[in-house]
Enzyme design. Structure first.
Site, PDB file in Angstrom:
ATOM      1  N   GLY A 198       0.743  -1.221   0.091  1.00 22.08           N
ATOM      2  CA  GLY A 198       0.089   0.015  -0.099  1.00 22.08           C
ATOM      3  C   GLY A 198       0.671   1.302   0.050  1.00 22.08           C
ATOM      4  O   GLY A 198       1.731   1.542   0.904  1.00 22.08           O
ATOM      5  N   SER A 199       0.482   2.113  -0.903  1.00 20.82           N
ATOM      6  CA  SER A 199       1.386   3.507  -1.012  1.00 20.82           C
ATOM      7  C   SER A 199       0.806   4.288  -2.114  1.00 20.82           C
ATOM      8  O   SER A 199      -0.055   4.119  -2.588  1.00 20.82           O
ATOM      9  CB  SER A 199       2.793   2.722  -1.394  1.00 20.82           C
ATOM     10  OG  SER A 199       2.896   1.896  -2.186  1.00 20.82           O
ATOM     11  N   ARG A 200       2.050   5.353  -2.530  1.00 16.02           N
ATOM     12  CA  ARG A 200       1.532   6.266  -3.517  1.00 16.02           C
ATOM     13  C   ARG A 200       2.988   6.663  -4.121  1.00 16.02           C
ATOM     14  O   ARG A 200       4.111   6.761  -3.366  1.00 16.02           O
ATOM     15  CB  ARG A 200       0.977   7.303  -2.625  1.00 16.02           C
ATOM     16  CG  ARG A 200       0.391   8.625  -3.659  1.00 16.02           C
ATOM     17  CD  ARG A 200      -0.265   9.575  -2.839  1.00 16.02           C
ATOM     18  NE  ARG A 200       0.424  10.974  -2.577  1.00 16.02           N
ATOM     19  CZ  ARG A 200       0.313  12.085  -1.546  1.00 16.02           C
ATOM     20  NH1 ARG A 200      -0.509  11.552  -0.618  1.00 16.02           N
ATOM     21  NH2 ARG A 200       1.063  13.069  -1.721  1.00 16.02           N
TER      22      ARG A 200
END
Length: 217
Positions: free
Chosen positions: A185-187
């Site tokens: 999970g990230s950006r």
């Protein structure tokens, strides 16, 4: 194909799943309960495998294009002040990755790595406004003759606990090739020169190495 960064997690997942299957078969006499435990163990392994998948994509490199660095959803397109490297206003395009997306980071353009730095930090949810400045992250700047210097930032999310960055200063990098990985999970934020024509819209699905984010002026 699976990403090399997933080898430890995949190995542990296989050992755990096999152990649960064998132990459940030996020690759980109730048929429905045994099957339920074994199904959950297999599903757990499937989740790990799909997270670390690394699909091979044929990328037609083009110096006139900025390609999506990751798979995910476009969540930000706005003019902002970038204070770490440029220290002036830039056009930010952010792509949010859910746990079901491919988490490989790819170089968005051809060029030379001018800057690469890791920052330890917090683990706010990836869409938090302060995540870009306060979360664990890496900042990388790639430069070429078409766009000049373009910055991308890998940002850890609430579940992410390890960012992998392969970019080193002075490297010549190729658009669409493997630039790193972010676990769970990230950006990724892109910071482009003001006035760069943007080719995506908010909430659009992006595919790393395929979706055109921006074109030359």
């Amino acid at each position: 194909m699976f990403h090399k960064e997933g080898a430890p997690s995949i190995s542990l997942g296989i050992v755990f799943t096999v152990a649960v299957l064998l132990l459940a078969d030996k020690f759980i006499d109730i048929y429905w309960l045994r099957m339920l435990v074994q199904i959950f163990a297999v599903l757990f392994l499937i989740i790990i495998l799909q997270f670390f998948r690394n699909p091979k994509r044929a990328v037609l490199t083009n110096d006139d294009l900025i390609l999506a660095p990751v798979d995910g959803k476009v969540v930000v397109i706005e003019e902002v002040y970038e204070g770490e490297y440029f220290k002036d206003k830039r056009l930010q395009v952010s792509i949010f990755m859910s746990p079901i997306n491919v988490h490989v980071t790819r170089y968005a353009m051809n060029g030379i790595v001018k800057f690469s730095k890791y920052h330890p930090g917090k683990f706010l949810v990836a869409w938090h406004p302060k995540a870009s400045e306060e979360n664990e992250r890496t900042t990388v700047v790639v430069e070429n003759d078409t766009f000049g210097a373009v910055l991308y930032r890998q940002i850890a999310g609430a579940l992410a606990r390890r960012i992998v960055n392969y970019a080193q200063e002075g490297m010549q990098v190729v658009q669409g090739t493997d630039a790193g990985f972010i676990k769970f999970g990230s950006r990724v934020d892109l910071f482009l020169p003001l006035g760069t024509p943007i080719n995506v819209v908010l909430n659009q699905k992006a595919i790393g190495g395929k979706t055109i984010i921006a074109t030359k002026k």
